[in-house]
Design a protein around this motif. Sequence first.
Motif, PDB file in Angstrom:
ATOM      1  N   SER A  17       0.833  -1.508   0.078  1.00  0.00           N
ATOM      2  CA  SER A  17       0.419   0.102   0.245  1.00  0.00           C
ATOM      3  C   SER A  17       1.016   1.211  -0.089  1.00  0.00           C
ATOM      4  N   VAL A  21       1.277   4.379  -2.460  1.00  0.00           N
ATOM      5  CA  VAL A  21       0.371   5.441  -2.581  1.00  0.00           C
ATOM      6  C   VAL A  21       1.780   6.523  -3.080  1.00  0.00           C
ATOM      7  N   ARG A  22       2.973   5.978  -2.680  1.00  0.00           N
ATOM      8  CA  ARG A  22       4.239   6.975  -3.321  1.00  0.00           C
ATOM      9  C   ARG A  22       4.333   6.916  -5.034  1.00  0.00           C
ATOM     10  N   ARG A  24       2.091   7.031  -6.567  1.00  0.00           N
ATOM     11  CA  ARG A  24       1.148   7.750  -7.019  1.00  0.00           C
ATOM     12  C   ARG A  24      -0.042   7.268  -8.356  1.00  0.00           C
ATOM     13  N   VAL A  26      -2.032   5.565  -6.295  1.00  0.00           N
ATOM     14  CA  VAL A  26      -3.603   5.104  -5.696  1.00  0.00           C
ATOM     15  C   VAL A  26      -3.455   6.824  -4.540  1.00  0.00           C
ATOM     16  N   ASN A  27      -3.943   7.182  -4.845  1.00  0.00           N
ATOM     17  CA  ASN A  27      -3.547   8.518  -3.839  1.00  0.00           C
ATOM     18  C   ASN A  27      -4.103   8.024  -2.185  1.00  0.00           C
ATOM     19  N   ALA A  28      -3.716   9.076  -1.535  1.00  0.00           N
ATOM     20  CA  ALA A  28      -3.445   8.500  -0.123  1.00  0.00           C
ATOM     21  C   ALA A  28      -4.749   8.705   0.801  1.00  0.00           C
ATOM     22  N   TRP A  29      -5.667   8.580   0.286  1.00  0.00           N
ATOM     23  CA  TRP A  29      -7.225   9.128   0.536  1.00  0.00           C
ATOM     24  C   TRP A  29      -7.775   7.493  -0.280  1.00  0.00           C
ATOM     25  N   GLU A  30      -7.330   7.289  -0.774  1.00  0.00           N
ATOM     26  CA  GLU A  30      -8.254   6.260  -1.531  1.00  0.00           C
ATOM     27  C   GLU A  30      -7.358   5.068  -0.312  1.00  0.00           C
ATOM     28  N   ALA A  31      -6.270   4.897  -0.414  1.00  0.00           N
ATOM     29  CA  ALA A  31      -5.765   3.493   0.186  1.00  0.00           C
ATOM     30  C   ALA A  31      -6.541   3.370   2.024  1.00  0.00           C
TER      31      ALA A  31
END
Length: 64
Positions: A17, A21-22, A24, A26-31
């Motif tokens: 995960s 996120v790093r 890009r 998956v955005n942080a809010w999606e994670a």
Amino acid sequence: MSASAAMPLVVVFGIISVLLVRSRDVNAWEAVMIGLFGFYTALTPIGWAVMGVVNWVLSGFTHT
């Protein structure tokens, strides 16, 4: 599945995960939403079925 057996899976999925996120993908809010979905799914009776499938797959890899 015991807590000691689940911890390595949690660490692996956490690392995946963070890498998503790093990169890009998956955005942080999606994670966060994915994590909450997994958490609340584990609280339902389906959580036992998921743990059974994971145990079955892992036992297939360790079968000698």
